[in-house]
Design a protein around this motif. Structure first.
Motif, PDB file in Angstrom:
ATOM      1  N   SER A   1      43.031  44.775  41.156  1.00 11.18           N
ATOM      2  CA  SER A   1      43.318  45.512  42.433  1.00 11.18           C
ATOM      3  C   SER A   1      43.938  44.921  43.298  1.00 11.18           C
TER       4      SER A   1
ATOM      5  N   VAL B   1      30.447  39.550  45.204  1.00  9.07           N
ATOM      6  CA  VAL B   1      30.007  40.346  44.047  1.00  9.07           C
ATOM      7  C   VAL B   1      31.474  40.807  43.537  1.00  9.07           C
ATOM      8  N   ILE B   2      30.890  42.567  44.276  1.00  9.44           N
ATOM      9  CA  ILE B   2      31.414  44.510  44.085  1.00  9.44           C
ATOM     10  C   ILE B   2      33.198  43.296  44.649  1.00  9.44           C
TER      11      ILE B   2
ATOM     12  N   THR C   1      36.855  49.026  48.621  1.00 10.88           N
ATOM     13  CA  THR C   1      35.461  48.839  47.383  1.00 10.88           C
ATOM     14  C   THR C   1      34.232  48.148  47.996  1.00 10.88           C
TER      15      THR C   1
ATOM     16  N   SER D   1      38.697  41.187  39.587  1.00 14.58           N
ATOM     17  CA  SER D   1      39.369  40.750  38.755  1.00 14.58           C
ATOM     18  C   SER D   1      40.071  42.227  37.742  1.00 14.58           C
TER      19      SER D   1
ATOM     20  N   THR E   1      34.882  41.840  41.351  1.00 13.01           N
ATOM     21  CA  THR E   1      34.924  42.587  40.597  1.00 13.01           C
ATOM     22  C   THR E   1      36.026  43.917  40.405  1.00 13.01           C
ATOM     23  N   GLU E   2      36.298  44.295  41.491  1.00 16.32           N
ATOM     24  CA  GLU E   2      37.541  44.529  41.885  1.00 16.32           C
ATOM     25  C   GLU E   2      38.567  44.198  41.525  1.00 16.32           C
TER      26      GLU E   2
ATOM     27  N   GLN F   1      29.429  33.301  37.958  1.00 13.78           N
ATOM     28  CA  GLN F   1      28.773  34.060  37.064  1.00 13.78           C
ATOM     29  C   GLN F   1      28.598  35.109  36.026  1.00 13.78           C
ATOM     30  N   MET F   2      28.848  36.584  36.854  1.00 11.77           N
ATOM     31  CA  MET F   2      28.679  37.551  37.160  1.00 11.77           C
ATOM     32  C   MET F   2      29.549  38.379  37.158  1.00 11.77           C
ATOM     33  N   VAL F   3      31.393  37.286  37.798  1.00  9.66           N
ATOM     34  CA  VAL F   3      32.868  37.862  37.342  1.00  9.66           C
ATOM     35  C   VAL F   3      33.115  37.123  36.561  1.00  9.66           C
TER      36      VAL F   3
ATOM     37  N   GLU G   1      31.951  50.094  50.817  1.00 11.65           N
ATOM     38  CA  GLU G   1      31.709  51.155  50.541  1.00 11.65           C
ATOM     39  C   GLU G   1      29.895  50.530  50.036  1.00 11.65           C
ATOM     40  N   LEU G   2      29.734  49.104  49.405  1.00  5.80           N
ATOM     41  CA  LEU G   2      28.801  49.221  50.324  1.00  5.80           C
ATOM     42  C   LEU G   2      27.630  49.133  51.686  1.00  5.80           C
TER      43      LEU G   2
END
Lengths: 131, 121
Positions: free
Chosen positions: A116, A106-107, A124, A113, A110-111, A27-29, A127-128
């Motif tokens: 990368s 999710v992160i 990435t 998408s 995102t990366e 849903q988010m990405v 990093e969290l």
């Protein structure tokens, strides 16, 4: 284009957690990254299953590689075992990320998408984690 | 919104500072969606930023501090709320287009429909 993007696999002890995290990613990405999840042991209880993890990696396979997000202990060791059992040409393009499972998925997606490469996707997500 | 685009060339080696860059662009936009720059808008912002070649940064003020607009982790940590002005600066061949697109995204409230409640001014 989904073909070139790193795939994401979510491995949780709970099928509900794994599926829910995958829902959030979708849903988010969006649909630009291959995505699959594995959760629960072979008997349908809480746990993880190497064969199911391998199937998920296969389902989310991308030539750019696959980043695996896991929850606790056994999810990590079984994911590592699944990676080891994958065929030789793929093994070095699968990484298990040291990141929280939901946020990391999710992160990482995102990366991914944005096209990368695998090491950037992993970095990435990681990093969290608290330094 | 004011995405200034300077003609390329003539890089007079100015130190990177507060002034508008040589081949860069700047812009800003007010966050008007109720939740501000939360998770989903952060994802959209970084995805859009990644679609441009330019180096793009987001700042909470015109003087920064600046964070990489293509980093989903860093953007999510900005945690800018409604009413914050987001500043953008970009350097690169498509800098002006990038800033214009990002400003437009914020102004469109990240395409998130504020269904029902929400004291939208």
């Amino acid at each position: 284009m989904t073909a070139g993007n790193v795939g994401i696999v979510i491995v949780s002890h709970s099928p509900k957690v794994a599926e829910g995290a995958a829902d959030m990613v979708r849903q988010m990405v969006g649909a630009a990254v291959p995505l699959a999840w594995a959760g629960g042991n072979a008997e349908g209880g809480l746990g993880t299953d190497v064969a199911a993890i391998m199937a998920a990696i296969d389902a989310a396979w991308s030539e750019a590689g696959v980043a695996v997000l896991v929850d606790l202990g056994g999810a990590e060791t079984n994911s590592e075992m699944a990676v080891e059992m994958m065929e030789e040409g793929r093994r070095d393009r699968i990484v298990v990320c040291n990141a929280p499972i939901v946020e990391g998925a999710v992160i990482a997606a995102t990366e991914a998408s944005g096209g990368s490469p695998l090491d950037v996707v992993r970095r990435t997500a990681e990093e969290l984690s608290p330094v | 919104m004011n995405a200034t685009s300077h003609p390329t060339g003539g890089s007079a080696a100015g130190p990177s500072g507060a002034d508008a860059g040589e081949a860069g662009a700047r812009g800003s936009a007010l966050l008007t969606n109720a939740v501000g720059l939360h998770a989903r808008p952060s994802v959209k912002l970084t995805q859009l930023a990644k679609s441009f070649a330019a180096a793009i940064e987001v700042g909470l003020g015109a003087e920064g501090p600046w964070v990489d607009a293509k980093s989903p982790v860093k953007i999510m940590r900005v945690k800018a709320g409604k009413g914050t002005v987001l500043h953008f600066r970009a350097e690169g061949p498509d800098a002006a287009a990038a800033v214009a697109a990002l400003v437009a995204l914020v102004e469109r409230r990240f395409d998130e429909e504020e269904s029902g409640h929400g004291d939208a001014p």
